[in-house]
Design a protein around this motif. Structure first.
Motif, PDB file in Angstrom:
ATOM      1  N   SER A  31     -15.760  32.061 -19.853  1.00 21.02           N
ATOM      2  CA  SER A  31     -15.259  33.288 -19.226  1.00 21.02           C
ATOM      3  C   SER A  31     -13.757  33.191 -19.017  1.00 21.02           C
ATOM      4  O   SER A  31     -13.248  32.151 -18.599  1.00 21.02           O
ATOM      5  N   PHE A  33     -10.399  35.616 -17.526  1.00 20.92           N
ATOM      6  CA  PHE A  33      -9.954  36.809 -16.809  1.00 20.92           C
ATOM      7  C   PHE A  33      -8.421  36.898 -16.867  1.00 20.92           C
ATOM      8  O   PHE A  33      -7.729  35.882 -16.809  1.00 20.92           O
ATOM      9  N   TYR A  35      -5.411  38.781 -14.554  1.00 23.36           N
ATOM     10  CA  TYR A  35      -5.083  39.491 -13.326  1.00 23.36           C
ATOM     11  C   TYR A  35      -3.583  39.776 -13.310  1.00 23.36           C
ATOM     12  O   TYR A  35      -2.786  39.026 -13.865  1.00 23.36           O
ATOM     13  N   TYR A  48     -11.643  41.122 -18.706  1.00 30.10           N
ATOM     14  CA  TYR A  48     -12.533  39.963 -18.686  1.00 30.10           C
ATOM     15  C   TYR A  48     -13.168  39.769 -20.060  1.00 30.10           C
ATOM     16  O   TYR A  48     -13.612  40.730 -20.688  1.00 30.10           O
ATOM     17  N   TYR A 102     -23.231  28.582 -13.191  1.00 31.72           N
ATOM     18  CA  TYR A 102     -22.019  29.239 -12.715  1.00 31.72           C
ATOM     19  C   TYR A 102     -21.906  29.095 -11.202  1.00 31.72           C
ATOM     20  O   TYR A 102     -22.829  29.426 -10.457  1.00 31.72           O
TER      21      TYR A 102
ATOM     22  N   TYR B  32     -20.659  37.473  -2.783  1.00 30.52           N
ATOM     23  CA  TYR B  32     -19.987  36.184  -2.915  1.00 30.52           C
ATOM     24  C   TYR B  32     -18.583  36.375  -2.372  1.00 30.52           C
ATOM     25  O   TYR B  32     -17.879  37.304  -2.797  1.00 30.52           O
ATOM     26  N   TYR B  36      -9.052  31.981  -1.355  1.00 28.42           N
ATOM     27  CA  TYR B  36      -8.151  31.267  -2.244  1.00 28.42           C
ATOM     28  C   TYR B  36      -6.836  30.993  -1.513  1.00 28.42           C
ATOM     29  O   TYR B  36      -6.381  31.803  -0.703  1.00 28.42           O
ATOM     30  N   LEU B  46      -9.245  27.872  -5.340  1.00 26.25           N
ATOM     31  CA  LEU B  46     -10.369  28.065  -4.434  1.00 26.25           C
ATOM     32  C   LEU B  46     -10.317  27.076  -3.276  1.00 26.25           C
ATOM     33  O   LEU B  46     -10.170  25.874  -3.470  1.00 26.25           O
ATOM     34  N   ARG B  51     -21.848  32.667   0.744  1.00 23.07           N
ATOM     35  CA  ARG B  51     -22.751  33.727   0.328  1.00 23.07           C
ATOM     36  C   ARG B  51     -23.394  34.291   1.583  1.00 23.07           C
ATOM     37  O   ARG B  51     -23.495  33.607   2.602  1.00 23.07           O
ATOM     38  N   HIS B  95     -22.515  38.662  -7.288  1.00 24.65           N
ATOM     39  CA  HIS B  95     -22.824  37.410  -7.980  1.00 24.65           C
ATOM     40  C   HIS B  95     -24.033  37.638  -8.854  1.00 24.65           C
ATOM     41  O   HIS B  95     -25.135  37.800  -8.367  1.00 24.65           O
ATOM     42  N   GLY B  97     -24.909  35.684 -11.527  1.00 27.64           N
ATOM     43  CA  GLY B  97     -25.353  34.511 -12.275  1.00 27.64           C
ATOM     44  C   GLY B  97     -24.432  34.205 -13.429  1.00 27.64           C
ATOM     45  O   GLY B  97     -24.455  33.128 -13.992  1.00 27.64           O
ATOM     46  N   THR B  98     -23.596  35.159 -13.764  1.00 24.56           N
ATOM     47  CA  THR B  98     -22.570  34.927 -14.760  1.00 24.56           C
ATOM     48  C   THR B  98     -21.245  35.344 -14.134  1.00 24.56           C
ATOM     49  O   THR B  98     -21.212  35.882 -13.037  1.00 24.56           O
ATOM     50  N   ALA B  99     -20.162  35.103 -14.824  1.00 20.14           N
ATOM     51  CA  ALA B  99     -18.855  35.354 -14.227  1.00 20.14           C
ATOM     52  C   ALA B  99     -18.686  36.828 -13.878  1.00 20.14           C
ATOM     53  O   ALA B  99     -19.019  37.702 -14.670  1.00 20.14           O
ATOM     54  N   SER B 100     -18.198  37.082 -12.678  1.00 18.09           N
ATOM     55  CA  SER B 100     -17.950  38.445 -12.228  1.00 18.09           C
ATOM     56  C   SER B 100     -16.533  38.553 -11.709  1.00 18.09           C
ATOM     57  O   SER B 100     -16.006  37.601 -11.153  1.00 18.09           O
ATOM     58  N   LEU B 102     -13.435  39.206  -9.437  1.00 13.86           N
ATOM     59  CA  LEU B 102     -13.158  39.135  -8.017  1.00 13.86           C
ATOM     60  C   LEU B 102     -12.248  40.282  -7.616  1.00 13.86           C
ATOM     61  O   LEU B 102     -11.295  40.602  -8.331  1.00 13.86           O
TER      62      LEU B 102
END
Lengths: 117, 114
Positions: A31, A33, A35, A48, A102, B32, B36, B46, B51, B95, B97-100, B102
């Motif tokens: 993955s 991204f 920004y 993304y 992940y 989630y 940072y 991070l 959660r 969230h 389970g895969t990249a999301s 932010l």
């Protein structure tokens, strides 16, 4: 390298010039991204990729902005006909190893600071 | 549309003090919530994340408190040190389970004085 690498670190462009910003993600991260961080603000999502597929480009501010990741590793953010409002730090982040669950953590590079005169 | 609101914008505390930074979110799909830390000229890194199935999480001197019903969360830094002087961003994402992606707050610039 061990971290996300971005180049150039600093770029000064004259209004109307095209620029290209490069991101080398952490090896094995699927993955990626992009920004945009304006001075004194939080990062704002641009786009993304998962591997070479661009799954979300909803944050790109105009059709002057274009991103690609043709082989699923290095990515390039291109800005055509730059404007003064494009001046910002462009951050790249990678995440998600193929062989691991992940965690939610994004690993950011140090950014490319673009100044448009 | 600011989906994550952060306050204060800046904060000055003495060494040993406990700065508190607050964030509020609107999107109920968020589940989630990371914080940072960013030093000048560096990318965000991070610090700690939570959660919504827990109300508090501690890692070393850093604690997140989470109030799901109020849609608010906060960062506390115990025994703050000059080396903690940085900009702190709260963030949120669904969230899946895969990249999301932010969504970040606007940041709090913390200065810890001697």
């Amino acid at each position: 390298g061990a971290g996300v690498s971005q180049s150039p670190r600093y770029k000064v462009a004259k209004r109307g010039q095209d620029v290209a910003l490069r991101c080398d993600p952490i090896s094995g991260h699927v993955s990626l991204f992009w920004y945009q961080q304006a001075l004194g603000q939080g990062p704002e999502f641009l786009t993304y990729f998962q591997n070479e597929a661009q799954l979300d480009k909803s944050g790109l501010p105009s059709d002057r902005f274009f991103a690609e990741r043709p082989e699923g590793s290095v990515s390039t953010l291109k800005i055509q006909r730059t404007q003064q409002e494009d001046s910002a730090v462009y951050l790249c982040a990678s995440s998600l190893r193929r062989d691991r669950r992940y965690t939610g953590e994004l690993f950011f590079g140090e950014g490319s600071r673009l100044t448009v005169l | 549309q600011q989906q994550v609101k952060q306050s204060p914008q800046s904060l000055i505390v003495q060494k040993g003090g406990i700065p508190i930074i607050n964030c509020a979110y609107e999107n109920t799909a968020f589940d989630y919530f990371p914080w940072y830390q960013q030093f000048p000229g560096k990318g965000p890194a991070l610090l700690i994340a939570i959660r919504p199935d827990v109300s508090e999480k501690k890692e070393g001197r850093f604690t997140i408190s989470f109030n799901k019903s109020a849609k608010q969360f906060s960062l506390h830094i115990m025994d703050s040190q000059p080396g903690d002087s940085a900009t702190y961003f709260c963030a949120a994402s669904p969230h899946t389970g895969t990249a999301s992606k932010l969504t970040f707050g606007t940041g709090t610039r913390l200065q810890v004085t001697l």
